[in-house]
Design an enzyme around this catalytic site. Sequence first.
Site, PDB file in Angstrom:
ATOM      1  N   CYS A  23     -99.534  15.033  43.962  1.00 49.59           N
ATOM      2  CA  CYS A  23    -100.605  15.687  43.240  1.00 49.59           C
ATOM      3  C   CYS A  23    -100.049  16.551  41.925  1.00 49.59           C
ATOM      4  CB  CYS A  23    -101.111  16.782  44.336  1.00 49.59           C
ATOM      5  SG  CYS A  23    -100.075  17.796  45.070  1.00 49.59           S
ATOM      6  N   HIS A  31    -104.865  22.743  41.896  1.00 50.97           N
ATOM      7  CA  HIS A  31    -103.620  23.154  41.317  1.00 50.97           C
ATOM      8  C   HIS A  31    -103.815  23.315  39.818  1.00 50.97           C
ATOM      9  CE1 HIS A  31    -101.418  21.888  44.735  1.00 50.97           C
ATOM     10  NE2 HIS A  31    -100.839  20.875  44.291  1.00 50.97           N
TER      11      HIS A  31
END
Lengths: 317, 317
Positions: A112, A225
């Site tokens: 990710c 994130h």
Amino acid sequence: MSLKEDGPSVAIVGVTGAVGQEFLSVLSDRDFPYRSLKLLASKRSAGKSAGGSISKKFGPIAVDKGTIVVDNSSAFRMDDAIPLVIPEVNPEAMEGIKLKSGKGALIANPNCSTIICLMAATPLHRRAKVSRMVVSTYQAASGAGAAAMEELELQTREVLEGKEPTCNIFKQQYAFNLFSHNAPVLSNGYNEEEMKLVKETRKIWNNKSVKVTATCIRVPVMRAHAESVNLQFETPLDEDTAREILRNAPGVVVIDDRAANHFPTPLEVSNKDDVAVGRIRQDVSQDGNYGLDIFVCGDQIRKGAALNAVQIAELLL
Amino acid sequence: MSLKEDGPSVAIVGVTGAVGQEFLSVLSDRDFPYRSLKLLASKRSAGKSAGGSISKKFGPIAVDKGTIVVDNSSAFRMDDAIPLVIPEVNPEAMEGIKLKSGKGALIANPNCSTIICLMAATPLHRRAKVSRMVVSTYQAASGAGAAAMEELELQTREVLEGKEPTCNIFKQQYAFNLFSHNAPVLSNGYNEEEMKLVKETRKIWNNKSVKVTATCIRVPVMRAHAESVNLQFETPLDEDTAREILRNAPGVVVIDDRAANHFPTPLEVSNKDDVAVGRIRQDVSQDGNYGLDIFVCGDQIRKGAALNAVQIAELLL
């Protein structure tokens, strides 16, 4: 998603996990065509996405039987024979893999943090060639799965009530705190999450000489994130050109309003497909427009995992 | 603190703020000697520490009357005539200022992010000379005062109850989110907080050539800042030597247990005097031991503000 006679047969392994659930939502949002759909999960792993050991065991068997496997685990990412793909970045790595050839294949979905970072860095890299990248991450609970998100919420309630926080998933308090990423630390002092950013970037950019360092930190945020990225280029790149390049980059949205102090936040990109980039500015620590600082946010479960994998499948259609 | 006939007369301006309250606690913990104590605050600013405009107005008046002012605001930090001091780093900048000379003087307390960063970077700089530093911060609510800490708590309760979060201090949701530091953004795209790190470092190290870039981010943590710091050196410095240097540095504690994945966290340094450093590792993006990555945490209200100011006063005793 929509039933189509000539669509592929789709199977999702680990469907009860956070990423597994998102797969269903992404397939549905994108009207992904399919002939049949199999949802697979074990009782023992209810609530968890399948990990590397499942991929290692069953991935090759499925490929032998003619299946094209898009694998979200880290099991095959650094295998030279397996393409590691962000569709907006290196679709060419999948050349030769054909859906209706009857020949199975495995394609790896990057980590990710790598996906989110490279969605923003690649368009700039194409223009001015990145020579070095210093990344600090602000990673959400979702990267550790649905149970970690629940633990963050539970701990926060407990702390607000003056109780001891429950630490099952993480060994330390997460609510109103942050800590170095929980991945194992290697002998060079980097943790595995950080070395993924270093190594996957080199593989995806097909460039062994690009220098990357990363510090990966978990922050008490739910599902997106953020990354602070310092870039050094081989040729000069001014911030206005960089902003223009990013505005035109697929899958990227620029949020860079200095007057209103409005820049990307995890909350703003949650449940969104696009990766948001802002704080685009000439690095004052580098001379002659050879450096930029940027701040990137992306939904960890969506573009950081399920969406990217579905986009890989779409490239095959 | 203790009453002493020959101690100084102490006044705290802005005593009802988060930093003002901490001053009292630090003076008491350290048994600071004083002849008299004046606590000053306005009704209008109850709960807030005094800011730059108060310093600009009353600082010079107090100095004229023979007072030694340790100023925690940003008003005089970059004034060439005013020393900017971290006692462990550059006490020599205060040379010539004497407590009982009857001559007033102003000494500036650096910004919290600068203090915390330089407490860790300076011992390494002394050994191998830092040429460039890339900093990404994870800053607590306390930097914006007591009301910001209360807003983070209130918002968190509201979000957990499914309510809209109250945004008074910050214009966006802070609970389970993070955002670019709320300081005004300058024409070069950096915000004021970031440029403080750039400029104050140069002044404190008395080194105009050191290159610094910073990205300052607020995270939903209460009272301690964290900073990811990438260092480039003029001469090689290996990580074992760096760890040893930091273990021996005053005001610094090394928390760097790779096997247990135990590194500094904001929670662990909260209400503590020492700045904690960990994740000390050779930067894989730089050749030949010319680079290190470190992760630093420090209590923003304590070493980042009140404690550092009291230590400055102690240097005069």
